[in-house]
Design a protein around this motif. Structure first.
Motif, mmCIF file in Angstrom:
data_model
loop_
_atom_site.group_PDB
_atom_site.id
_atom_site.type_symbol
_atom_site.label_atom_id
_atom_site.label_comp_id
_atom_site.label_asym_id
_atom_site.label_seq_id
_atom_site.Cartn_x
_atom_site.Cartn_y
_atom_site.Cartn_z
ATOM 1 N N VAL A 178 0.834 -1.161 0.126
ATOM 2 C CA VAL A 178 -0.011 -0.100 -0.063
ATOM 3 C C VAL A 178 0.852 1.185 -0.154
ATOM 4 N N THR A 179 1.844 1.394 0.747
ATOM 5 C CA THR A 179 2.802 2.359 0.773
ATOM 6 C C THR A 179 3.725 2.631 -0.590
ATOM 7 N N ASP A 180 4.072 1.420 -0.866
ATOM 8 C CA ASP A 180 4.966 1.690 -2.094
ATOM 9 C C ASP A 180 4.040 2.207 -3.525
ATOM 10 N N ARG A 181 2.949 1.592 -3.423
ATOM 11 C CA ARG A 181 2.111 1.790 -4.642
ATOM 12 C C ARG A 181 1.129 2.876 -4.596
ATOM 13 N N LEU A 182 0.944 3.581 -3.252
ATOM 14 C CA LEU A 182 -0.199 4.557 -3.206
ATOM 15 C C LEU A 182 -0.164 5.600 -4.258
ATOM 16 N N GLY A 183 1.073 6.141 -4.339
ATOM 17 C CA GLY A 183 1.123 7.243 -5.575
ATOM 18 C C GLY A 183 0.497 6.835 -6.763
ATOM 19 N N GLY A 184 1.176 5.558 -7.291
ATOM 20 C CA GLY A 184 0.518 5.121 -8.536
ATOM 21 C C GLY A 184 -1.008 4.773 -8.386
ATOM 22 N N VAL A 185 -1.517 4.557 -7.470
ATOM 23 C CA VAL A 185 -3.006 4.149 -7.350
ATOM 24 C C VAL A 185 -3.680 5.586 -7.179
ATOM 25 N N ALA A 187 -2.945 8.067 -8.767
ATOM 26 C CA ALA A 187 -2.778 8.779 -10.007
ATOM 27 C C ALA A 187 -3.917 8.060 -11.101
ATOM 28 N N VAL A 188 -3.815 6.744 -11.031
ATOM 29 C CA VAL A 188 -4.912 6.094 -11.889
ATOM 30 C C VAL A 188 -6.257 6.385 -11.469
ATOM 31 N N ILE A 189 -6.470 6.292 -10.125
ATOM 32 C CA ILE A 189 -7.731 6.880 -9.936
ATOM 33 C C ILE A 189 -8.435 8.166 -10.199
ATOM 34 N N TYR A 190 -7.358 9.007 -10.377
ATOM 35 C CA TYR A 190 -7.659 10.317 -10.865
ATOM 36 C C TYR A 190 -7.902 10.458 -12.481
ATOM 37 N N LEU A 191 -7.043 9.623 -12.931
ATOM 38 C CA LEU A 191 -7.423 9.579 -14.508
ATOM 39 C C LEU A 191 -8.641 8.868 -14.842
ATOM 40 N N VAL A 192 -8.892 7.949 -14.264
ATOM 41 C CA VAL A 192 -10.300 7.247 -14.401
ATOM 42 C C VAL A 192 -11.319 8.166 -14.095
ATOM 43 N N PHE A 193 -11.308 8.946 -12.891
ATOM 44 C CA PHE A 193 -12.325 10.205 -12.885
ATOM 45 C C PHE A 193 -12.152 10.995 -14.066
ATOM 46 N N ASN A 194 -11.104 11.593 -14.403
ATOM 47 C CA ASN A 194 -11.106 12.435 -15.578
ATOM 48 C C ASN A 194 -11.608 11.880 -16.725
ATOM 49 N N GLU A 195 -11.506 10.745 -17.034
ATOM 50 C CA GLU A 195 -12.244 10.275 -18.305
ATOM 51 C C GLU A 195 -13.704 10.132 -18.149
ATOM 52 N N GLY A 196 -14.104 9.897 -17.061
ATOM 53 C CA GLY A 196 -15.902 10.140 -16.698
ATOM 54 C C GLY A 196 -15.958 11.459 -16.707
ATOM 55 N N TYR A 197 -15.157 12.404 -16.181
ATOM 56 C CA TYR A 197 -15.648 13.938 -16.164
ATOM 57 C C TYR A 197 -15.957 14.390 -17.338
ATOM 58 N N LEU A 198 -15.127 14.401 -18.423
ATOM 59 C CA LEU A 198 -15.341 14.834 -19.575
ATOM 60 C C LEU A 198 -14.823 13.566 -20.752
ATOM 61 N N ALA A 199 -15.823 12.694 -20.955
ATOM 62 C CA ALA A 199 -15.385 11.416 -21.858
ATOM 63 C C ALA A 199 -14.592 12.000 -23.067
ATOM 64 N N GLY A 200 -13.816 11.058 -23.425
ATOM 65 C CA GLY A 200 -13.028 11.172 -24.459
ATOM 66 C C GLY A 200 -13.514 11.081 -25.893
ATOM 67 N N ALA A 201 -14.826 10.203 -25.643
ATOM 68 C CA ALA A 201 -15.379 9.815 -27.043
ATOM 69 C C ALA A 201 -16.878 9.313 -26.382
ATOM 70 N N GLY A 202 -17.750 9.277 -27.378
ATOM 71 C CA GLY A 202 -19.018 8.457 -27.251
ATOM 72 C C GLY A 202 -20.096 9.497 -27.051
ATOM 73 N N ASP A 203 -21.326 8.918 -27.051
ATOM 74 C CA ASP A 203 -22.560 9.851 -27.107
ATOM 75 C C ASP A 203 -22.602 10.469 -25.946
ATOM 76 N N ASP A 204 -22.228 10.037 -24.522
ATOM 77 C CA ASP A 204 -22.399 11.004 -23.458
ATOM 78 C C ASP A 204 -21.133 11.660 -22.972
ATOM 79 N N PRO A 205 -21.315 13.001 -22.712
ATOM 80 C CA PRO A 205 -20.211 13.828 -22.493
ATOM 81 C C PRO A 205 -19.795 13.559 -21.218
ATOM 82 N N VAL A 206 -20.387 12.744 -20.205
ATOM 83 C CA VAL A 206 -19.832 12.280 -19.030
ATOM 84 C C VAL A 206 -20.108 10.825 -18.870
ATOM 85 N N ARG A 207 -19.021 10.081 -18.328
ATOM 86 C CA ARG A 207 -19.375 8.865 -18.039
ATOM 87 C C ARG A 207 -19.458 8.783 -16.357
#
Length: 415
Positions: A178-185, A187-207
């Motif tokens: 948990v300690t070693d990988r926390l920063g990477g985790v 970052a990934v969670i935030y990128l998942v959020f960003n892809e949903g916040y303003l979807a890169g493609a598709g019919d829905d602007p938000v996922r």
């Protein structure tokens, strides 16, 4: 039987929402990502065949998980794997609740920690998590990272092969993990959020399934590491951003922060986010430490959401926070966001000089920001060119609609 279009759309929606849970469960049970993905795909095909006849089950996620698990066991039988593995597969087909043995008890969060193993390259961690947890297609991930689809497919394939060859276990992480990988985790969670916040493609602007999943994972990580300021900062950042969800779009068009109806903001989420930001500030003061990037971005959002009207925004404080953020993360994207705040404080001409110094050609937000600054300076011909470039660089329909309207409203006689 081909399901009606509305039912097929409903099946696709359910599958996307449940995909991460299904994959995470199968990965834990079978320890093989390829088996998990193939079985999940077969479960979808079965749903397309059966649900039009039998109806959508009351618990579609559970149905998909059970069906996918059965398909995985069938595959192991067909491939005639070693008796011990076959017997193990039969035993793990038991649906009794999993008993956790460490600090992370959630299948999906366990999958994130596996995908964020230090043996994997950072870009592979993000791509693999978006594929397995978020259910994005390879093409969608490739567009989000501005790389060819074949490149992204190879990146994901290599990451899965690395997990298999390095025998990276799908197990409950221990405290050192948990300690070693926390920063990477984070970052990934935030990128998942960003892809949903303003979807890169598709019919829905938000996922919504991605933003909700990222927030859910953020809450779990906070329970896991309650005294980490960056964990609290990331959760606050996502809450304060998501609080504006219902005001960010109207009539199929993106609504920018300054034009949003603030009565539509979720005040409960804002209150929770502000509480977390105050907690971070108190920790920084008590420990004489410096806040990290997530805490600073959360603080910027706290200033925005504290203003009852866009005209009341404390731009001096926002620029000061961006100065701190840029000192920690001197990226061109941070500089671009800072320039937007500088435009409100010192004028569009000062901001444009900053924007023009950034190497972000092809990035839709850079073109959109430059277009708006040129518009405000009365340089309509140049602004029109930048709006065209911004429209070409985004596949989000709501953002395209907003940019097209702004372009159409340029005064022809200017510039």
């Amino acid at each position: 039987m081909t399901p009606p279009a509305d039912l097929r759309a409903e099946i696709d929606r359910i599958y996307r929402e449940e995909y991460g849970r299904v994959i995470a469960s199968l990965a834990r049970r079978f320890g093989d990502l390829d088996i998990a993905e193939d079985a999940a795909g077969e479960a979808l095909l079965t749903a397309i065949e059966r649900w039009p006849v039998d109806g959508v089950p009351p618990n579609p996620g559970g149905w998909l998980t059970t069906t996918a698990g059965n398909r995985a066991i069938d595959r192991l039988r067909r491939e005639s794997l070693r008796d011990t593995k076959h017997q193990a597969a039969m035993m793990i087909s038991d649906d009794t609740p999993h008993e956790a043995t460490g600090p992370v008890e959630d299948d999906r969060l366990r999958l994130v920690f596996t995908c964020c193993h230090p043996a994997l390259a950072p870009e592979a961690r993000v791509a693999l998590t978006l594929r397995l947890l978020g259910g994005l297609t390879v093409g969608e991930i490739a567009r989000a990272f501005l790389v060819p689809e074949t490149t992204m497919a190879q990146r994901i394939t290599r990451a899965k092969a690395k997990i298999k060859s390095a025998h990276i276990p799908f197990r409950v992480p221990d405290h050192d993990d948990v300690t070693d990988r926390l920063g990477g985790v984070l970052a990934v969670i935030y990128l998942v959020f960003n892809e949903g916040y303003l979807a890169g493609a598709g019919d829905d602007p938000v996922r919504v399934e991605l933003t909700d999943e990222a927030i859910r994972l953020g809450r779990i990580v906070r329970q896991l590491v309650p005294d980490d300021g960056e964990v609290a900062g990331l959760l606050a950042l996502m809450l304060l951003s998501d609080a504006r969800r219902h005001a960010r779009f109207a009539g199929g068009e993106l609504v920018t922060l300054d034009e949003q109806d603030r009565s539509g903001w979720d005040r409960e989420l804002i209150a929770e986010g502000h509480t977390l930001v105050r907690e971070c500030l108190a920790r920084v003061a008590a420990t004489s430490t410096h806040p990290g990037p997530y805490q600073l971005m959360a603080a910027i959002n706290a200033v925005h959401t504290a203003a009852k009207d866009a005209r009341d925004t404390d731009w001096t404080q926002i620029v000061a926070l961006y100065d701190q953020l840029y000192a920690l993360s001197p990226s061109p994207v941070v500089a671009l966001n800072r320039a937007v705040a500088v435009a409100e404080l010192d004028g569009p001409d000062v901001a444009l000089a900053i924007v023009d110094s950034l190497d972000l050609d092809g990035y839709h937000a850079w073109h959109a920001t430059r277009a708006d600054l040129l518009r405000r300076l009365g340089r309509s011909s140049e602004a029109r060119t930048e709006y065209d470039a911004a429209i070409a660089a985004t596949q989000n329909r709501a953002e395209t609609a907003y940019l097209s309207r702004r372009r159409a409203h340029l005064v022809p006689s200017e510039g």
